[in-house]
Design an enzyme around this catalytic site. Structure first.
Site, short mmCIF file in Angstrom:
data_model
loop_
_atom_site.label_atom_id
_atom_site.label_comp_id
_atom_site.label_asym_id
_atom_site.label_seq_id
_atom_site.Cartn_x
_atom_site.Cartn_y
_atom_site.Cartn_z
N HIS A 1 0.88 -1.19 0.00
CA HIS A 1 0.00 0.00 0.00
C HIS A 1 0.91 1.23 0.00
CE1 HIS A 1 -3.49 2.37 0.65
NE2 HIS A 1 -3.81 2.07 1.88
N HIS B 1 -1.99 -2.43 -9.74
CA HIS B 1 -3.00 -1.86 -8.87
C HIS B 1 -4.23 -2.75 -8.91
CE1 HIS B 1 -5.68 1.02 -6.97
NE2 HIS B 1 -4.58 1.60 -6.54
N ASP C 1 2.82 5.53 -6.70
CA ASP C 1 4.05 5.51 -5.91
C ASP C 1 5.31 5.39 -6.75
OD1 ASP C 1 2.90 5.76 -3.38
OD2 ASP C 1 2.25 3.68 -3.44
N1 CMC Z 1 5.39 -7.04 -10.14
C1 CMC Z 1 5.26 -8.28 -10.68
N2 CMC Z 1 4.09 -8.95 -10.79
C2 CMC Z 1 3.00 -8.35 -10.31
C3 CMC Z 1 3.05 -7.06 -9.73
C4 CMC Z 1 4.29 -6.40 -9.66
N3 CMC Z 1 4.38 -5.20 -9.10
N4 CMC Z 1 1.81 -6.69 -9.33
C5 CMC Z 1 1.01 -7.72 -9.64
N5 CMC Z 1 1.72 -8.72 -10.24
C6 CMC Z 1 1.18 -9.98 -10.79
C7 CMC Z 1 0.83 -10.94 -9.65
O1 CMC Z 1 1.91 -11.80 -9.35
C8 CMC Z 1 -0.35 -11.68 -10.24
O2 CMC Z 1 0.13 -12.63 -11.14
P1 CMC Z 1 -0.68 -14.03 -11.37
O3 CMC Z 1 -2.02 -13.64 -11.91
O4 CMC Z 1 0.18 -14.78 -12.33
O5 CMC Z 1 -0.75 -14.68 -10.02
C9 CMC Z 1 -1.08 -10.61 -11.07
O6 CMC Z 1 -0.06 -9.66 -11.43
C10 CMC Z 1 -2.20 -9.92 -10.32
O7 CMC Z 1 -1.63 -9.38 -9.13
P2 CMC Z 1 -2.29 -9.47 -7.68
O8 CMC Z 1 -1.23 -9.43 -6.66
O9 CMC Z 1 -3.26 -10.62 -7.64
O10 CMC Z 1 -3.08 -8.12 -7.68
P3 CMC Z 1 -3.65 -7.39 -6.44
O11 CMC Z 1 -4.76 -6.55 -6.94
O12 CMC Z 1 -3.97 -8.37 -5.36
O13 CMC Z 1 -2.43 -6.49 -5.91
C11 CMC Z 1 -0.91 -4.70 -5.73
C12 CMC Z 1 -2.26 -5.15 -6.25
C13 CMC Z 1 -0.80 -3.19 -5.85
C14 CMC Z 1 -0.78 -5.08 -4.23
C15 CMC Z 1 0.22 -5.39 -6.54
O14 CMC Z 1 0.12 -5.01 -7.88
C16 CMC Z 1 1.62 -5.08 -5.98
O15 CMC Z 1 2.06 -5.77 -5.05
N6 CMC Z 1 2.30 -4.03 -6.53
C17 CMC Z 1 3.58 -3.62 -6.00
C18 CMC Z 1 3.37 -2.79 -4.76
C19 CMC Z 1 2.84 -1.40 -5.07
O16 CMC Z 1 3.33 -0.72 -5.96
N7 CMC Z 1 1.83 -0.95 -4.29
C20 CMC Z 1 1.24 0.37 -4.40
C21 CMC Z 1 -0.15 0.32 -4.88
S1 CMC Z 1 -0.82 1.91 -5.36
C22 CMC Z 1 -0.75 2.92 -3.98
C23 CMC Z 1 -1.45 2.43 -2.77
O17 CMC Z 1 -2.40 1.68 -2.80
O18 CMC Z 1 -1.02 2.85 -1.70
#
Ligand code: CMC
Length: 430
Positions: A267, A308, A365
């Protein structure tokens, strides 16, 4: 509410249940599950709330497919261009843009409430110099309830409003004090002749031995970042604030819980994590290697600042920040190789089939940390900056929830996977 409904048929009986469809003013249709368990015995399972609305809200709207973000109906691009953080805060809290008089009196009220109780300094000085600033924020903001207990009758609208104003106004003072604790300098009192972000910069960087005037370019850049971070509908920290608030807990406890939730690297902690990642990558020549690591499911590494839950297109805030990042670094005369590195990483990832297919774009971010760094803000303070801005979103959502008639305590169900009923055994039988 329309009188349309969906019908759910249950496989192991001839039973079916009709569920009313709720339509908001924008966004997808939703069916109301409230009576499902009572009428069918079934629960629903939606880990991470991927498709579950937990409240009705009139504050912020996101269309993740189109990359749209609206505060009270106003596109974020228009607010970023024309508004400022104080006006945006008024809008989020009250639902409408202020008239000039309303703006002036809100601005004055925020300035009036910037000081914190003297004893809070003692509380803060009890922390180690190397305490993480977010750890201090959680504790200090939670302690507000101990300082303002004479204004805690939340059934009184004036007490609620004042709690919201106090939180917005005092958050920069606390944040700057937390910073001063880490660098071993004396706390600086708020200068109320300065605007919101100038005042924050002054409290962070002024020292008693020299005059300090905040840089207007830095103050304007912070103001923009704060507007972009002010609210984001039902994200993890806001949902935390609402869940805690649904128990009737006071707003200071709710916001403290929100800060704890924001701290996580998935987050708000992502802005700090992005710079740590850029440090680790080190050089443009290593980008391919790290993109490959991010795609490797056996490797825990993720490209921080990418992806996201809601945006499956460009995060509109990231588009604005990316542009601002170049402008601010130019205006401040900062030449940061990490900006080049970030741009290269973005370029590689945006062409890579893994990121394209999964619709993983840079989020808010990805570039914000580079601006914070250019302003001289240390990495560990990045998420604190986010918390200052998001406080207005948290208190707006808390107020809205408090004032919504059908609010009930948040109490999720579960799919139990533990042992079935069994009898207690004495030590000798285990
Ligand atoms: N790098 C590599 N792979 C990724 C990433 C990433 N940053 N983000 C998502 N994926 C992949 C993930 O492994 C999954 O793959 P599969 O379908 O093969 O299992 C797919 O994309 C969907 O991801 P998810 O984790 O199921 O998606 P989510 O909606 O649960 O998570 C997220 C969203 C923001 C937590 C995630 O994209 C992430 O961890 N990003 C990096 C951390 C980040 O930048 N966070 C800030 C978010 S925006 C500001 C805020 O909210 O504060």
């Amino acid at each position: 509410m329309s009188n349309k409904h969906v019908t759910l048929n249950f496989p192991d009986s001839n039973q079916s249940v009709e569920l009313p469809i709720i339509t908001g003013s924008m966004g997808p249709p939703t069916f109301d599950l409230k009576t499902l368990h009572k009428n069918s015995g079934y629960f629903t399972y939606d880990s991470g709330f991927a498709a579950t609305a937990a409240c009705r809200s009139a504050i912020t709207f996101i269309d993740g497919g189109k990359g749209v973000l609206l505060y009270r109906g106003y596109p974020i691009e228009q607010l970023a261009q024309n508004s400022n953080f104080v006006e945006t805060s008024y809008l989020l809290l009250n639902g409408e843009l202020p008239t000039k008089d309303q703006y002036d009196s809100f601005d004055t009220e925020i300035r009036y409430h910037t000081m914190v109780h003297e004893k809070m300094k003692m509380l803060m000085s009890g922390f180690q110099y190397d305490a993480h600033p977010m750890a201090m924020m959680v504790g200090v903001v939670g302690s507000f309830a101990a300082f303002y207990h004479d204004w805690m009758d939340m059934s009184d609208p004036e007490h609620r409003r004042l709690a919201a104003v106090r939180l917005i106004a005092k958050m920069p003072t606390i944040a700057a004090s937390v910073y001063k604790n880490s660098v071993g300098q004396p706390f600086v009192y708020p200068r109320n002749d300065l605007n919101f972000t100038e005042r924050l910069l002054h409290m962070m960087y002024a020292v008693p031995s020299e005059p300090y005037e905040p840089n207007p370019v830095a103050a304007k850049a912070l103001d923009l970042l704060f507007m972009l971070h002010a609210d984001h509908e039902q994200n993890a920290s806001t949902s935390t604030v609402r869940l805690v608030g649904s128990t009737g807990a006071n707003p200071f406890a709710c916001v403290s819980a929100g800060i704890a939730s924001l701290w996580g690297p998935a987050h708000g902690g992502a802005n700090e994590a992005v710079l740590n990642m850029l440090d680790e990558i080190g050089d443009v020549s290593n980008c391919d290697k790290y993109v490959a690591k991010a795609k490797d499911k056996s490797d825990k590494f993720r490209l921080m600042g990418f992806g996201h839950r809601v945006y499956k297109n460009f995060d509109p805030r990231a588009t604005i920040i990316r542009k601002a990042c170049h402008e601010v670094l130019n205006e401040l005369g900062v030449n940061d190789p990490q900006l080049e590195l970030a741009m290269k990483l973005e370029e590689i990832a945006l062409k890579d089939p893994y990121f394209v297919e999964k619709k993983l774009y840079p989020n808010v971010d990805f570039y914000s940390g580079i601006i914070y760094k250019a302003l001289g803000i240390p990495k560990q303070m990045f998420t604190v900056m986010f918390a200052i801005a998001r406080t207005v979103g948290w208190v707006s959502q808390w107020l809205e929830q408090y004032e919504t008639a059908d609010t009930r305590i948040g109490r999720p169900r579960q799919v139990y996977t533990g042992p079935t009923t069994r009898d207690y055994k004495d030590f000798s039988d285990r």
